[in-house]
Each structure stands twice: as structure tokens, then as C-alpha cells.
Design a protein around this motif. Sequence first.
Motif, PDB file in Angstrom:
ATOM      1  N   LEU A  11       0.853  -1.191   0.000  1.00 43.58           N
ATOM      2  CA  LEU A  11       0.000   0.000   0.000  1.00 43.58           C
ATOM      3  C   LEU A  11       0.884   1.234   0.000  1.00 43.58           C
ATOM      4  N   PRO A  12       0.603   2.237  -0.861  1.00 45.45           N
ATOM      5  CA  PRO A  12       1.369   3.486  -0.786  1.00 45.45           C
ATOM      6  C   PRO A  12       0.964   4.281   0.459  1.00 45.45           C
ATOM      7  N   TYR A  13       1.918   5.012   1.019  1.00 42.39           N
ATOM      8  CA  TYR A  13       1.650   5.717   2.273  1.00 42.39           C
ATOM      9  C   TYR A  13       0.545   6.764   2.131  1.00 42.39           C
ATOM     10  N   TYR A  14       0.391   7.332   0.923  1.00 40.60           N
ATOM     11  CA  TYR A  14      -0.624   8.374   0.759  1.00 40.60           C
ATOM     12  C   TYR A  14      -2.044   7.792   0.725  1.00 40.60           C
ATOM     13  N   LEU A  15      -2.174   6.462   0.590  1.00 34.64           N
ATOM     14  CA  LEU A  15      -3.488   5.818   0.673  1.00 34.64           C
ATOM     15  C   LEU A  15      -3.749   5.216   2.045  1.00 34.64           C
ATOM     16  N   ALA A  16      -2.724   5.234   2.899  1.00 33.98           N
ATOM     17  CA  ALA A  16      -2.825   4.523   4.176  1.00 33.98           C
ATOM     18  C   ALA A  16      -3.951   5.054   5.049  1.00 33.98           C
ATOM     19  N   ALA A  17      -4.243   6.355   4.958  1.00 39.35           N
ATOM     20  CA  ALA A  17      -5.273   6.943   5.823  1.00 39.35           C
ATOM     21  C   ALA A  17      -6.653   6.361   5.563  1.00 39.35           C
ATOM     22  N   PHE A  18      -6.843   5.665   4.438  1.00 42.71           N
ATOM     23  CA  PHE A  18      -8.144   5.087   4.117  1.00 42.71           C
ATOM     24  C   PHE A  18      -8.208   3.599   4.459  1.00 42.71           C
ATOM     25  N   PHE A  19      -7.130   3.069   5.005  1.00 46.01           N
ATOM     26  CA  PHE A  19      -7.103   1.681   5.468  1.00 46.01           C
ATOM     27  C   PHE A  19      -6.712   1.581   6.939  1.00 46.01           C
ATOM     28  N   LEU A  20      -5.882   2.495   7.401  1.00 53.17           N
ATOM     29  CA  LEU A  20      -5.415   2.509   8.788  1.00 53.17           C
ATOM     30  C   LEU A  20      -5.806   3.862   9.380  1.00 53.17           C
ATOM     31  N   PHE A  21      -6.795   3.869  10.267  1.00 48.67           N
ATOM     32  CA  PHE A  21      -7.234   5.163  10.786  1.00 48.67           C
ATOM     33  C   PHE A  21      -7.805   5.038  12.190  1.00 48.67           C
ATOM     34  N   ASP A  22      -7.856   6.180  12.846  1.00 49.83           N
ATOM     35  CA  ASP A  22      -8.344   6.308  14.217  1.00 49.83           C
ATOM     36  C   ASP A  22      -9.734   6.932  14.174  1.00 49.83           C
ATOM     37  N   GLY A  23     -10.697   6.318  14.880  1.00 45.40           N
ATOM     38  CA  GLY A  23     -12.055   6.850  14.888  1.00 45.40           C
ATOM     39  C   GLY A  23     -12.131   8.288  15.364  1.00 45.40           C
ATOM     40  N   GLU A  24     -11.226   8.678  16.277  1.00 47.82           N
ATOM     41  CA  GLU A  24     -11.215  10.057  16.753  1.00 47.82           C
ATOM     42  C   GLU A  24     -10.806  11.008  15.628  1.00 47.82           C
ATOM     43  N   GLN A  25      -9.862  10.585  14.787  1.00 50.46           N
ATOM     44  CA  GLN A  25      -9.451  11.430  13.663  1.00 50.46           C
ATOM     45  C   GLN A  25     -10.570  11.551  12.632  1.00 50.46           C
ATOM     46  N   VAL A  26     -11.338  10.478  12.458  1.00 51.99           N
ATOM     47  CA  VAL A  26     -12.485  10.533  11.551  1.00 51.99           C
ATOM     48  C   VAL A  26     -13.473  11.594  12.024  1.00 51.99           C
ATOM     49  N   SER A  27     -13.685  11.666  13.343  1.00 50.49           N
ATOM     50  CA  SER A  27     -14.609  12.663  13.888  1.00 50.49           C
ATOM     51  C   SER A  27     -14.143  14.074  13.555  1.00 50.49           C
ATOM     52  N   ALA A  28     -12.829  14.304  13.683  1.00 50.44           N
ATOM     53  CA  ALA A  28     -12.297  15.634  13.372  1.00 50.44           C
ATOM     54  C   ALA A  28     -12.397  15.915  11.874  1.00 50.44           C
ATOM     55  N   PHE A  29     -12.103  14.917  11.045  1.00 52.14           N
ATOM     56  CA  PHE A  29     -12.169  15.067   9.594  1.00 52.14           C
ATOM     57  C   PHE A  29     -13.592  15.383   9.149  1.00 52.14           C
ATOM     58  N   ALA A  30     -14.579  14.811   9.869  1.00 51.75           N
ATOM     59  CA  ALA A  30     -15.979  14.995   9.499  1.00 51.75           C
ATOM     60  C   ALA A  30     -16.444  16.438   9.663  1.00 51.75           C
ATOM     61  N   GLU A  31     -15.698  17.236  10.444  1.00 49.95           N
ATOM     62  CA  GLU A  31     -16.084  18.633  10.645  1.00 49.95           C
ATOM     63  C   GLU A  31     -15.691  19.520   9.461  1.00 49.95           C
ATOM     64  N   ARG A  32     -14.869  19.007   8.552  1.00 49.92           N
ATOM     65  CA  ARG A  32     -14.470  19.805   7.400  1.00 49.92           C
ATOM     66  C   ARG A  32     -15.608  19.863   6.378  1.00 49.92           C
ATOM     67  N   GLU A  33     -15.510  20.810   5.466  1.00 46.33           N
ATOM     68  CA  GLU A  33     -16.499  20.891   4.392  1.00 46.33           C
ATOM     69  C   GLU A  33     -16.488  19.602   3.583  1.00 46.33           C
ATOM     70  N   MET A  34     -17.659  19.158   3.148  1.00 50.04           N
ATOM     71  CA  MET A  34     -17.737  17.900   2.414  1.00 50.04           C
ATOM     72  C   MET A  34     -16.934  17.947   1.125  1.00 50.04           C
ATOM     73  N   ALA A  35     -16.931  19.090   0.460  1.00 53.70           N
ATOM     74  CA  ALA A  35     -16.159  19.213  -0.781  1.00 53.70           C
ATOM     75  C   ALA A  35     -14.673  19.023  -0.511  1.00 53.70           C
ATOM     76  N   ALA A  36     -14.192  19.593   0.598  1.00 55.26           N
ATOM     77  CA  ALA A  36     -12.778  19.441   0.949  1.00 55.26           C
ATOM     78  C   ALA A  36     -12.462  17.989   1.276  1.00 55.26           C
ATOM     79  N   GLN A  37     -13.383  17.303   1.953  1.00 50.05           N
ATOM     80  CA  GLN A  37     -13.176  15.888   2.265  1.00 50.05           C
ATOM     81  C   GLN A  37     -13.066  15.060   0.983  1.00 50.05           C
ATOM     82  N   VAL A  38     -13.993  15.285   0.056  1.00 45.60           N
ATOM     83  CA  VAL A  38     -14.004  14.511  -1.189  1.00 45.60           C
ATOM     84  C   VAL A  38     -12.733  14.756  -1.986  1.00 45.60           C
ATOM     85  N   ARG A  39     -12.318  16.012  -2.086  1.00 46.91           N
ATOM     86  CA  ARG A  39     -11.105  16.317  -2.848  1.00 46.91           C
ATOM     87  C   ARG A  39      -9.894  15.637  -2.206  1.00 46.91           C
ATOM     88  N   THR A  40      -9.808  15.683  -0.874  1.00 49.19           N
ATOM     89  CA  THR A  40      -8.697  15.017  -0.188  1.00 49.19           C
ATOM     90  C   THR A  40      -8.716  13.518  -0.462  1.00 49.19           C
TER      91      THR A  40
END
Length: 694
Positions: free
Chosen positions: A167-196
Amino acid sequence: MHISQIALRDWKAYTTATFDFPAPAAGRNIILIGAPNGYGKTSLFEAIVLGMFGRDGLPLIARSPFSGGDKERLATSYKTFLEKALHQGATNGGRNSCSVKITFVDDEGEHLEIQRIWHFSDSGAYRALDEEVHIFEGPTRKAVGPTGLQGSDRMDWYRDYIARTFLPYYLAAFFLFDGEQVSAFAEREMAAQVRTGIEGLLGIPVLKQLAEDLRAYAAVRRRESPNVSDKTIEKLELDRDVLKFQYDEKRRRFEEIEPDLAKLKEERDNLTRELASFGAGSQAQLQEQLEQLNQLRRSVEAGRAQLEDLMARDIALALSGLGLREQLKARLASETVLERWESGKNQGDTNLERFLRAVDSGMSGIHPNLTETQRDSVLDTARSAWEQLWYPPPENCATSFLHPHLNELERSKVIDRLDELDELGAPAIVELLSDIVFNEEALERLQQDVTRTESVAPHVDKKRERLTVLNGQIQELDQEIGALKRELAALESQVNQKNTELTKLAGQWDQAKPSVRRAMRALKVASMVDDIVAQAVPSQIEAIAKAMTAAHRSMAHKKDLVERIAIDENCDVQLLNAQGIDVRRYDLSAGEKQIFTQALISAVSSVSGRGFPMVVDTPLGRLDIEHRKGVLNHLVKREHQVILLSTNTEVVGEYLREIEQHVQKKYLIHFERVGDIGQSSVQPGYFENAGNGA
């Protein structure tokens, strides 16, 4: 591909620990690893991330000191994190390294092993140049690696191999992640989330870094040929770098205030709904009642939790009766005496023959000499006397072991636990039950009072005052964000314009010295990369939108609310219901926002086509109760392995029963403090059946 083993050595609180996992089977893909907070659950997650990706994985770790920036800051943060990761007792024991080994089995059944070793000085300082990566393939553990490469070049080779094979490291956040970080990510604009998400899917972070590195390379090459350098190019590069610095600063500020604005708007919406339903009345009285209500609720919850804890651990043993417990303690004490007696006897027996040889040797000096029969009689008498030293056994010595699975230390712990239960009596339990009943009755009465008060006396004034403050704060942040967006767009346009001008000048230097030609060609390639990045994101929007729709419908509690997720070329998002209305115009709860983010993670991992395991720390995070089962049921539908690192308040009870049939293996992490050093260990089992295996 699945993980078959994880082995840790001197990592955080783990001196040594090994986790073995079976291959996923049809309908059974879940691995559960449980631990209360602070026991080493997140340390295991961090070991997996850094064991796989080293320094590149640091941004995935919530507890790391890294918060973005250049490579130098990343290296400094990596060093700081690792020096805290070395087990506290390692250097005292003469061990100056820690390691993580992860063994995979691919779809063809071939074994692949990654081992990363970090070395430290005697004082515990991380030695970056000595970091080791080893990769082995197949049952013979054939070593895989570059020949003739050292230092950063060697590490780059391993990074590329891991990206291709695992797995490339830039894809790792979509396979290895912390539920607390997901909560913080969810506060961003949806468009910014999708682009990321799409940029991660396409590896755009690497392309952006490539373009940046190419321009840095071009600047260095041009400085190598000062006699052919052009002041215009130097000024363009300087202007471009200043603009890029300004862009990065404003982007950092934008990402800083965006979640704050979302939270303020959510609070404003909640207040607006409440005020719409309120009438007039005494605000102080209602506020006081609400505070009392919350206190009573906490008291009831605390009492029930204490009672559940007693029922789960203590009451069953307490009900066994004092007599039975005393018999058990006496039996365990007598078995301890038996163990010590047998140990002493066995140790004595090892010295018997040496003693008899000494006696036999001593008889050689007796005159007249003893006959052979007399010598044998003396030796037999000595042997009999020696054995009589151990008989009869000491008082209170058991004749056999009824509990052979316990050693002396474990028997002592059991006796101490039984002694504690002697202090647990019926009066204490009755008193606890009485307190719970009293608080429940008081809570019911107060709830009725609050209901009556709310109809005539809601605390409108304070809420309106807070609403006024919120509106002012939101207006300020809205204005700042609007200005930042305009400035970012303008700066991005100016940076692109400077890059275009620099590229145009490449033709003028095409016949210049080799260093200058290489610099100009690097600028051309960087410009080409810019074009690729600009066109890449729209190419994946349709696939991501389709996968997100399926994942969202699988996880969402209100399954009839969102019929389809639509994303345009600018990554702007619409959550469309059956009537084609964007439900985002209505209020979305925090749980619904997090489900959107979970759906994005699922979509990116699915569209990527990677069969890599998913490892989730604190999987239910801050999810509300309504969405927890939906997320769990979505995870069990994955074809590949899913490892969930859960606290004792997450995947337990009804949530564990929801996925029990899909669970392959369970581990429970234990923690104890030995002096000033914490020690984590792992055993098969889980919160409901610790020690019983899985």
C-alpha cells in the motif's frame, strides 16, 4: 492479502508481544483486539502504521507531535515520537533498539514479512541513520532489498516496494485510521473531504511533492551556472516562492478555522430550534432544574455502573459464602506449603548421591577396614536417615494439588482477592440499591417538574444572548473564510502564472549549459505535473460518488433519507433524497456527518482496488448510538480482513452480538505497572470472556 502475525519488541509498554491471526473466511473477516484506554491499544495501532511506513506514516498518528509542514519538521517530530516509543526498561536492560514485525499472506498464499528496527544511543536518543528495514518473501524467508544502495536511497527503494506490493503511504489513511481522527475530519467541508479522498486515491500528494521538488531542483541547477543565469528567472522564482509561502499560510489558517465555524453553526442551529419552541418564563428556575436533572442522571448512571461492575465481578463469589471461601483459601495455602516442601525435597535429592560418596570416601580411613557388607549397611543407613529428614511433611501441607495450574504468586493473588470479598456484604449492596432507587424516583419527579417549567419558563434570555454572540462569531469567521477563499484563489492563480512564465523561458535557455538545460526541463515537467493534477480529480468523481452512495446507504440509520450522493467537477456535494432534494439544506447531526466521512473512506479503499487489511483504532469513536450498528455491519461486508481495536465501551454488549458470527479471533490487552514501568501483555480472549480464548 491479510495480516497473519504482528510481533513487537520493546515498543511502548510492550516488552514482547505477538498477535497471530487466521486467514479471512467466507462471512468471517473480523479480528477484535480489546483494551481499556491507556492499556496499549493505540500503541499497537501506531506500531502497525510506523512498522509499515516509517516516517511517512507519522501524520496518521493522532498522538504524534507532527501537525504538517516540511520534511525537516517531519523528521524532528519522528525522532521525538520514537524516543518516547522505546520501552522504558529497555536501555536499563542493555537493549538499545525496538522493532515491529508484520507478516502478511497474499492471495496466492505466499508469505511476505516486513520488519523495521529503530536504534538508540545508551541515553535513549534515536539514531536516524541506523534505522533498518528488512523484507522477506516466501516460506524460506528470502531477503528482498536493493544492492549497492545506502542511506536515503535504500529507504526510498523500500518505500517504493511497499507501495507496489502492499500500500502506498498516501493511501494509508483510508485503510489505517483512528475513529477520533475521523470525527475531526468529518467537521471539514464535504467538498474538501471529497477532494482530499480523491487526491489520496490518485497519489496526487506525491505528484504535488514531485512538482515542488522539481522546481527546487531547477533552482539549485541554475545557481550552479551563475554566468548564464538570468535575473528575470531569479526574480520570477523569488516572486513565486513568496506567493507560495503566502498561499501555504492562508491555507493553514483556513484549515484551522473551518472546523470551528462548523461547530459554531451547529450550536447556532440547535439554539434556533430550541428558541422556536420556547415561550416566556423564569429562566433561572429552569436552569437550576436542568442542572439538578443532569446531576441526578449522572448519579443514577454511576450507581448502575457500580452495580453492574459488582454483578460482573464480585457478587457471584461473595454469594458463595464465607465458609466456602475460607476452605478455598486454606486449600490454596496448603498447596503452597506442598509446593515449597516438594521443591526443597527435590533440591535435597540432587545432593544425596554427593553426600553418600563423601560418606563412602570417609569409611576408607577406618581401621580395621570395613567389609563390603558393612560398607553397604552404613550407606543404606545414611540414605535412610537422609530421606527421613523430609518426613513427615510439614503441618498444613496438602497431599496433592487440586489447582496445579496456579503457581505460588497466582495463589497469593487469589487469596488476596478472596480477602477483599470478605468486606463485601449485603448491607453495602442494599445501600447501593436504595441509592439507585431513591435517585431514580427523584429523577422522575424532577423530570416532571422540568416539563412543567419548560412550558412556561424556558431560559430564553440566556439562549438569545448566546445566539447573539454566536451570530457575531459566525459572521466574523464567515467573512474571514470568504476572504481567505478569494485570496487563496488569487494566490493560486498568481503561482500558476509564475510557473507558466518560468516554463516559457525554458526555450530561451535550451542551448545553455547542461545545468541550466536540466533546470529548464525540470520546470517543464513540473508544469506538466500541474496540468495532470488539475485534470486528475474529475476523472474519479463518478466512481467515488457511486461507491459512496452504496456505503452511505449501508451505514446510515435513516436509510430512506439519502437516495444518492452527487458530486460535481469542483467536488461540491449534494445528498439527494428520493425527491431529488439536497438534504444538506436541512440540519445534519454530528453522527450523519461522520457517516458521510466513513462512506468516503470506504469508497476510496474500494475504488483503489487494493486488497489491504483495514485496521481501525477506536472504531465507533464519537458515533451516536443510532449509527454504530450500521458502521459495524458495513465493515463485516468487506471481503478483506478488518482489525478493530476497541475500548471496553465500544464493541461490547449488543454491538458485539451484532457482529459475533463474523469474528475470527479475539485478543485482550492487559496492563500492569512494575515499579515505575508500565507493562502491556496480550492474551486470547475479550472483555466478556477474558482468558477463555476465541
